[in-house]
Design a protein around this motif. Structure first.
Motif, PDB file in Angstrom:
ATOM      1  N   PHE A   6      18.942-131.459  -3.190  1.00 29.18           N
ATOM      2  CA  PHE A   6      19.763-132.342  -4.041  1.00 29.18           C
ATOM      3  C   PHE A   6      18.984-133.582  -4.481  1.00 29.18           C
ATOM      4  O   PHE A   6      19.304-134.181  -5.505  1.00 29.18           O
ATOM      5  CB  PHE A   6      21.044-132.769  -3.323  1.00 29.18           C
ATOM      6  CG  PHE A   6      22.097-131.690  -3.257  1.00 29.18           C
ATOM      7  CD1 PHE A   6      22.521-131.020  -4.406  1.00 29.18           C
ATOM      8  CD2 PHE A   6      22.688-131.355  -2.044  1.00 29.18           C
ATOM      9  CE1 PHE A   6      23.495-130.039  -4.342  1.00 29.18           C
ATOM     10  CE2 PHE A   6      23.669-130.378  -1.969  1.00 29.18           C
ATOM     11  CZ  PHE A   6      24.076-129.715  -3.122  1.00 29.18           C
TER      12      PHE A   6
ATOM     13  N   LYS B 182      17.933-133.535  -8.070  1.00 24.28           N
ATOM     14  CA  LYS B 182      18.890-133.549  -9.189  1.00 24.28           C
ATOM     15  C   LYS B 182      18.688-134.819 -10.015  1.00 24.28           C
ATOM     16  O   LYS B 182      18.584-135.927  -9.459  1.00 24.28           O
ATOM     17  CB  LYS B 182      20.339-133.585  -8.660  1.00 24.28           C
ATOM     18  CG  LYS B 182      20.864-132.338  -8.029  1.00 24.28           C
ATOM     19  CD  LYS B 182      21.333-131.264  -8.965  1.00 24.28           C
ATOM     20  CE  LYS B 182      22.411-131.569  -9.941  1.00 24.28           C
ATOM     21  NZ  LYS B 182      22.661-130.392 -10.839  1.00 24.28           N
TER      22      LYS B 182
ATOM     23  N   THR C 267      20.887-136.321 -11.605  1.00 24.78           N
ATOM     24  CA  THR C 267      22.018-137.236 -11.381  1.00 24.78           C
ATOM     25  C   THR C 267      21.801-138.096 -10.127  1.00 24.78           C
ATOM     26  O   THR C 267      22.283-139.227 -10.058  1.00 24.78           O
ATOM     27  CB  THR C 267      23.351-136.459 -11.245  1.00 24.78           C
ATOM     28  OG1 THR C 267      23.165-135.381 -10.323  1.00 24.78           O
ATOM     29  CG2 THR C 267      23.829-135.933 -12.586  1.00 24.78           C
TER      30      THR C 267
ATOM     31  N   PRO D  30      27.776-132.242  -6.891  1.00 18.37           N
ATOM     32  CA  PRO D  30      26.661-131.448  -7.405  1.00 18.37           C
ATOM     33  C   PRO D  30      26.760-131.143  -8.903  1.00 18.37           C
ATOM     34  O   PRO D  30      25.747-130.864  -9.550  1.00 18.37           O
ATOM     35  CB  PRO D  30      26.739-130.160  -6.575  1.00 18.37           C
ATOM     36  CG  PRO D  30      27.338-130.600  -5.277  1.00 18.37           C
ATOM     37  CD  PRO D  30      28.343-131.661  -5.645  1.00 18.37           C
TER      38      PRO D  30
ATOM     39  N   ASP E 239      20.480-129.300 -14.495  1.00 18.24           N
ATOM     40  CA  ASP E 239      19.128-128.970 -14.035  1.00 18.24           C
ATOM     41  C   ASP E 239      19.226-128.132 -12.761  1.00 18.24           C
ATOM     42  O   ASP E 239      20.237-128.153 -12.066  1.00 18.24           O
ATOM     43  CB  ASP E 239      18.311-130.239 -13.790  1.00 18.24           C
ATOM     44  CG  ASP E 239      19.021-131.241 -12.877  1.00 18.24           C
ATOM     45  OD1 ASP E 239      20.218-131.054 -12.578  1.00 18.24           O
ATOM     46  OD2 ASP E 239      18.384-132.210 -12.450  1.00 18.24           O
ATOM     47  N   ASN E 240      18.162-127.381 -12.482  1.00 15.42           N
ATOM     48  CA  ASN E 240      18.151-126.582 -11.253  1.00 15.42           C
ATOM     49  C   ASN E 240      17.217-127.264 -10.250  1.00 15.42           C
ATOM     50  O   ASN E 240      16.001-127.203 -10.378  1.00 15.42           O
ATOM     51  CB  ASN E 240      17.667-125.163 -11.554  1.00 15.42           C
ATOM     52  CG  ASN E 240      17.704-124.292 -10.314  1.00 15.42           C
ATOM     53  OD1 ASN E 240      17.661-124.790  -9.183  1.00 15.42           O
ATOM     54  ND2 ASN E 240      17.782-122.986 -10.520  1.00 15.42           N
ATOM     55  N   PRO E 241      17.796-127.925  -9.243  1.00 12.31           N
ATOM     56  CA  PRO E 241      16.956-128.689  -8.315  1.00 12.31           C
ATOM     57  C   PRO E 241      16.056-127.798  -7.470  1.00 12.31           C
ATOM     58  O   PRO E 241      15.010-128.247  -6.999  1.00 12.31           O
ATOM     59  CB  PRO E 241      17.973-129.427  -7.439  1.00 12.31           C
ATOM     60  CG  PRO E 241      19.234-128.644  -7.542  1.00 12.31           C
ATOM     61  CD  PRO E 241      19.235-128.007  -8.892  1.00 12.31           C
TER      62      PRO E 241
END
Ligand code: NAD
Length: 325
Positions: free
Chosen positions: A124, A127, A129, A254, A272-274
Motif C-alpha cells: 500500500f 499507492k 493516494t 484502498p 494504480d497497481n501498487p
C-alpha cells in the motif's frame, strides 16, 4: 540485464507476484519450490522454462538465481531468509515477517551483519493516494487516527491458528499499522482487547481472535485506534485509515482518498497497481543497486511487527505494552 527469479511458496500470492514478474521485460521466473514437488511443478508450469523443486536448497543448488520471492505463511519464515542471506541471494519477502517477533529479530540481526538487496511486501505504500496523503499531512498537526480492517476469514488452514498466522492483527491489519507508521510516525505504546465471537463456532480448530480493537499512542503525542474483525460474510468488508488534523480529515481506503478541509472537499481515485510498482522498485534495485525506490525494508517492517506483536501481548495480558527498539 536479464534476471532469473525463484519463488518459494506455491499459493495465491506466489502466482500474483509470478505473473507480474513474467510480464516484465528481461525478467523470468525460472524456479519454484514449496512444500511438495508436485505443487512446485504445477506452479512452475505457468512460467515458460521454469522448473519446480521439492525444497529451497535444491532450488538454490540448481543454478544461479538473481533473487527469490518469499510467499509463505507467517509461521514458515526464518530458515528460508537465513539460507538466502547465507548465500547472498536478494529477496522480496511478503508481509508479515513472522507469526511472532523473535524470528524477525533474528533475521534482522543476520541482515545487519550481511546486508543484501531486499524488500518487504507492504504494497500500500506504493499507492499514489498514500503518497498524496503523506504530502497533504505535511505541515498539519495530527490529532488522532482511526484505522480498520473488517472482513471475512481467509479459508486457508494456517490462518485460523495463532501460531500459524499470528492472528488477524499481525497477518492482515499489519497493513494499516504499517500505513499509520509510514504516514504519521512511530508508535510508543499499545493497549488491545481481543475476543472470540463467531468463527470458532463456524470452523474447526480456530484459536485466533475474530474481533479486536487496539489503542495506540504515537511518539508525536497523537493517538490512534485500529480495529479489526474477520466475522463478516464474504464480500462484505471495508478497511482504511482516517487521519484527523487541525486542517481537516484525510480519509483513505484502498480505492480512494478523500480530503476534507473547511469549505472544500476533494476526492482522488487513482487506479494504480501498487504490486506492479513494488516489483518494479525491487527489480530496478537488482539491476542497478539503487534501492531508493523500495519503500519497505526489513528493519522498517520489524518496527511494524513490534507494534502488531505488542498488541497481541497486550490483549493476552490485559495491560498496555510499550514498544521496544
Ligand atoms: N501484500 C499482500 O497484499 C498480500 C496478499 C496476500 C497474501 N500475502 C502474504 O503472502 C503470504 C502467503 O499468502 P498466500 O495467500 O499465498 O497463502 P497460501 O496459503 O495460498 O500459500 C502459501 C504457500 O506457502 C507454502 N508453504 C507453507 N509452508 C512452507 C514452507 N515451510 N516452505 C515452503 N513453502 C511453504 C504452502 O505450501 C503454500 O503453497 C502470507 O504471508 C500473506 O500474508 C500478502
Amino acid at each position: 540485464m536479464n534476471l532469473n527469479i525463484g519463488i518459494i511458496g506455491t499459493g495465491w500470492f506466489s502466482k500474483v507476484h509470478g505473473d507480474i514478474l513474467a510480464g516484465m521485460d528481461g525478467v523470468r521466473v525460472t524456479a519454484v519450490s514449496g512444500t511438495s514437488l508436485p505443487k512446485a511443478e504445477s506452479l512452475a508450469a505457468r512460467y515458460p522454462g521454469a522448473r519446480g523443486f521439492a525444497t529451497l536448497t535444491e532450488m538454490l543448488d540448481s543454478g544461479k538465481l538473481d533473487a527469490v520471492y518469499i510467499c509463505v505463511p507467517p509461521m514458515a519464515h526464518g530458515d528460508i531468509e537465513a539460507e538466502l542471506i547465507d548465500r547472498a541471494i536478494p529477496f522480496l519477502v511478503e508481509k508479515p515477517l513472522g507469526a511472532e517477533l523473535d524470528v524477525p529479530l533474528g533475521i534482522l540481526s543476520r541482515l545487519e551483519k550481511k546486508p543484501l538487496i531486499h524488500a518487504v511486501g507492504y504494497h500500500f505504500r506504493y499507492k499514489a493516494t498514500i503518497q498524496k496523503l503523506k504530502e497533504t499531512l505535511e505541515g498539519a498537526t495530527l490529532g488522532m487516527a482511526l484505522g480498520s480492517w473488517m472482513g471475512d476469514m481467509p479459508q486457508v488452514s494456517w490462518w485460523r491458528r495463532q501460531e500459524g498466522s499470528g492472528g488477524q492483527f499481525i497477518e492482515q491489519t499489519t497493513h494499516i499499522v504499517d500505513l499509520l507508521r509510514y504516514t504519521a510516525g512511530e508508535v510508543q505504546e499499545v493497549y488491545a482487547t481481543y475476543a472470540n465471537r463467531v468463527v470458532h463456532n463456524q470452523f474447526e480448530n480456530v484459536n485466533v481472535a475474530d474481533v479486536g480493537t487496539v489503542t495506540l499512542k504515537l511518539q508525536s503525542g497523537a493517538i490512534a485506534n485500529i480495529s479489526n474483525t474477520c466475522i463478516l460474510p464474504g464480500g462484505v468488508g471495508k478497511s482504511g485509515l482516517s487521519l484527523y488534523t487541525d486542517e481537516g480529515i484525510l480519509d483513505w481506503n484502498p480505492d480512494r482518498l478523500e480530503i476534507a478541509r473547511a469549505g472544500e472537499k476533494s476526492s482522488y481515485t487513482i487506479n494504480d497497481n501498487p504490486y506492479v510498482k513494488e516489483n518494479e522498485a525491487f527489480i530496478h534495485a537488482l539491476r542497478t543497486g539503487d534501492t531508493s525506490a523500495i519503500l519497505s525494508d526489513y528493519a522498517d517492517a520489524v518496527k511494524t511487527q513490534r507494534v502488531t506483536w505488542a498488541a497481541f501481548e497486550s490483549a493476552s495480558s490485559g495491560k498496555p505494552v510499550k514498544i521496544g527498539n
